[in-house]
Design an enzyme around this catalytic site. Structure first.
Site, mmCIF file in Angstrom:
data_model
loop_
_atom_site.group_PDB
_atom_site.id
_atom_site.type_symbol
_atom_site.label_atom_id
_atom_site.label_comp_id
_atom_site.label_asym_id
_atom_site.label_seq_id
_atom_site.Cartn_x
_atom_site.Cartn_y
_atom_site.Cartn_z
ATOM 1 N N GLU A 215 0.907 -1.097 -0.090
ATOM 2 C CA GLU A 215 0.025 -0.015 -0.004
ATOM 3 C C GLU A 215 0.900 1.364 0.297
ATOM 4 O O GLU A 215 0.416 2.220 -0.202
ATOM 5 C CB GLU A 215 -0.862 0.050 1.306
ATOM 6 C CG GLU A 215 -0.170 0.133 2.594
ATOM 7 C CD GLU A 215 0.353 -1.222 3.089
ATOM 8 O OE1 GLU A 215 0.699 -1.269 4.315
ATOM 9 O OE2 GLU A 215 0.118 -2.272 2.396
ATOM 10 N N LYS A 216 2.187 1.198 0.153
ATOM 11 C CA LYS A 216 2.942 2.340 0.331
ATOM 12 C C LYS A 216 3.559 2.708 -0.970
ATOM 13 O O LYS A 216 3.795 3.799 -1.152
ATOM 14 C CB LYS A 216 4.332 2.222 1.238
ATOM 15 C CG LYS A 216 3.894 1.776 2.783
ATOM 16 C CD LYS A 216 5.012 1.553 3.427
ATOM 17 C CE LYS A 216 4.711 1.636 5.111
ATOM 18 N NZ LYS A 216 4.191 0.357 5.257
ATOM 19 N N SER A 265 8.180 -8.533 6.390
ATOM 20 C CA SER A 265 8.644 -8.728 7.741
ATOM 21 C C SER A 265 8.446 -10.214 8.333
ATOM 22 O O SER A 265 7.415 -10.851 8.006
ATOM 23 C CB SER A 265 8.004 -7.709 8.630
ATOM 24 O OG SER A 265 6.534 -7.994 9.045
ATOM 25 N N CYS A 320 16.394 -6.817 1.977
ATOM 26 C CA CYS A 320 16.527 -7.756 2.800
ATOM 27 C C CYS A 320 17.999 -8.803 2.656
ATOM 28 O O CYS A 320 18.350 -9.611 3.546
ATOM 29 C CB CYS A 320 15.520 -9.064 2.392
ATOM 30 S SG CYS A 320 15.473 -9.724 0.816
ATOM 31 N N GLU A 420 16.293 -6.409 12.938
ATOM 32 C CA GLU A 420 16.710 -6.101 11.807
ATOM 33 C C GLU A 420 16.209 -4.360 11.539
ATOM 34 O O GLU A 420 15.147 -4.007 11.513
ATOM 35 C CB GLU A 420 15.783 -6.783 10.615
ATOM 36 C CG GLU A 420 16.121 -6.497 9.312
ATOM 37 C CD GLU A 420 15.559 -7.062 8.197
ATOM 38 O OE1 GLU A 420 15.845 -7.346 6.868
ATOM 39 O OE2 GLU A 420 14.031 -7.546 8.541
#
Length: 538
Positions: A215-216, A265, A320, A420
């Site tokens: 959604e970003k 995540s 990642c 992280e």
């Protein structure tokens, strides 16, 4: 209402007040859509070959992280719209699965050609919505394009096996068949590459697909869908829905969806893995990471320092496979001093700037979390060698910028080490021996990737044998494999049985059917035998 201009995407419907345009044409002309065109456009869903303005009353602003301006608005897809997308995928499946694989390959061949044609538009959209530099955004698209190119060889990748005459007059062969409706849930950090990890392999195997972009930064997925349909992908084979938790849970729960791909995540990934697998779905879930590099004293100084800086701070650390931790074996002070010198030369700026090395991080919340973890390291006893928290970029004072940051004397019990960070922060640790360094890395719960810098072949062989990570680099800081291999994260970095792309990706999106057939004349009056058939007795 402005209609979608791309060939097969010409069908469109709209409701509500928001302007409605082709993402390809929009981002080819607008540097900052919210100021050049007034009200920002609403991002459409794609359902059954039609781009549809959602009837939802709830929308999320897509924010340019360098300027805080609203680029677009993304809807929280309604349950009815989600079901319509799944139904469209289900309806399209029988015809698509029976489409010859050579035809499906040709769609991908045309698709990769169109991606190359519009790579500048895609990169501009990614930089506008996600913040990464234009050069890095081109890399985002290109690494996804490589998966599309790999899918163009699906006829070979999907081959089964055949053994004639396994018994008298009996042949056996296996074939790989598509599953049905599959779905993908994407993160914000690679708006083009991750969707291209998912749906090109899935649909070229003969599946249909429901994609949920982040959604970003949803724009790249919409552009890619336009191009896929222009390339000849039939209506309903690819569908797009937008939203957050409710749509994710719907994907996990819907009985028509057979497989779910996820990158993101650990919290979200384990939720999706547990929920979707409990419904009997296949799941591949790439999650968090804490990637280490071990540096031995015999490593090439210049090459190693360049690699550490690029892997630690590129994409503002929002990868990642970003390098998070450097373990120096033996003395480290001279290495750290040179590391700081090189990091200081990096330019932080709006990703549109041609000389930018780092753009902003995705959101103000992300920046706050990164700064909090840096401060926790200082509070726990780490030394701050380079502080990027208070950086200001002239003309973009409201941007979510974090400059290169280096902490040393980091210990494995510190929060900054265990979490992280997902920002441009490099942690430095020290080990007295190679064996101690290996132990540090292997004790970490994550297993996405790890690298060794050395000129010793003996050390390299020991490292690749004993390290507990899915992707191993020898003098390579970000060892992400090309698509004819698979992305092989392990431990807490991956949940599921079959990894993304490569052979594992094809296997994930297909199921094996084994056929045993008999073609022989049976002698009359042979009678019925109830014994277990064997190769000797048929």
């Amino acid at each position: 209402m402005l209609r979608f201009s791309v060939h097969r995407a010409r069908k469109s419907k709209a409701s509500g007040a928001g302007p409605f345009v082709s993402w390809s044409s929009w981002f080819s002309t607008a540097a900052v859509p919210s100021t050049r065109h007034g009200q920002p456009p609403r991002v459409p869903n794609l359902i059954g070959g039609t781009f549809v303005d959602s009837k939802s009353s709830s929308f999320i602003d897509v924010i340019n992280p360098a300027t805080q301006e609203v680029v677009s608005q993304v809807p929280l897809t309604t349950p009815e719209e989600f079901k319509a997308a799944v139904s469209a995928a289900k309806e399209a499946f029988p015809s698509w699965r029976n489409t010859p694989v050579t035809t499906r390959q040709r769609v991908m061949l045309k698709f990769q050609e169109l991606i190359r044609r519009d790579i500048d538009k895609l990169a501009m959209n990614i930089t506008m919505e996600q913040g990464k530099t234009l050069k890095d955004a081109h890399g985002d698209v290109f690494r996804g394009l490589e998966v599309v190119e790999h899918a163009c060889g699906m006829a070979t990748l999907q081959m089964g096996e055949y053994v004639p005459n396994v018994s008298s007059g009996i042949d056996t062969y296996s074939i790989r068949e598509p599953l049905g409706v599959c779905a993908g849930i994407c993160p914000f950090n690679f708006p083009a590459m991750i969707p291209l990890w998912m749906f090109p392999v899935a649909v070229t195997c003969g599946n249909t697909f429901v994609l949920k972009p982040s959604e970003k930064d949803p724009g790249a997925s919409v552009i890619l869908a336009e191009l896929a349909m222009e390339a000849g992908l039939p209506d309903g084979v690819l569908n797009i829905v937008h939203g957050t938790t409710d749509v994710v849970n719907s994907i996990c729960d819907d009985e028509e969806i057979r497989a779910v791909s996820f990158v993101g995540s650990n919290t979200a990934g384990m939720h999706i893995y547990a929920r979707a697998s409990s419904m009997g779905k296949r799941v591949q879930s790439n999650m968090g990471a804490k990637n280490h590099a071990i540096v031995l004293p015999d490593a090439s100084i210049d090459a190693t320092l360049n690699a550490l800086v690029a892997a630690g701070f590129g994409a503002a650390g929002q990868r990642c496979m970003a390098l998070s931790v450097v373990v120096f074996v033996g003395g480290s002070k001279s290495w750290e001093d040179k590391l700081v010198e090189r990091a200081k030369t990096l330019k932080v700026n709006n990703g549109m700037a041609p000389d930018a090395d780092l753009g902003p991080v995705i959101s103000k919340q992300a920046k706050e979390r990164i700064c909090k973890l840096i401060q926790s390291g200082i509070d726990d006893g780490a030394r701050l060698l380079l502080d990027g928290r208070n950086i200001t970029v002239p003309g973009y004072e409201q941007g979510n910028f974090v400059g290169p940051t280096i902490l040393t004397d980091v210990q494995s019990n510190m929060e900054c080490y265990k979490e992280e960070i997902f920002g441009p922060v490099l942690l430095c640790m020290r080990a007295d021996s190679f064996e101690e360094a290996l132990e540090i890395v292997n004790k970490n719960k994550y297993g996405n990737g790890a690298s060794l810098f050395t000129s010793s072949g003996v050390a390299a062989r020991k490292f690749q044998t004993e390290i507990e990570a899915g992707q191993v680099g020898i003098n390579v800081p970000i060892p992400v494999p090309l698509p004819f291999f698979s992305f092989t994260g392990s431990k807490a970095s991956f949940a599921g049985d079959l990894n993304f792309y490569g052979k594992a990706g094809v296997n994930f999106f297909t199921q094996i059917k084994t056929v045993t057939q008999q073609w022989k004349d049976l002698p009359g009056g042979s009678g019925v035998s109830l014994a277990m058939p064997t190769s000797q007795k048929s």
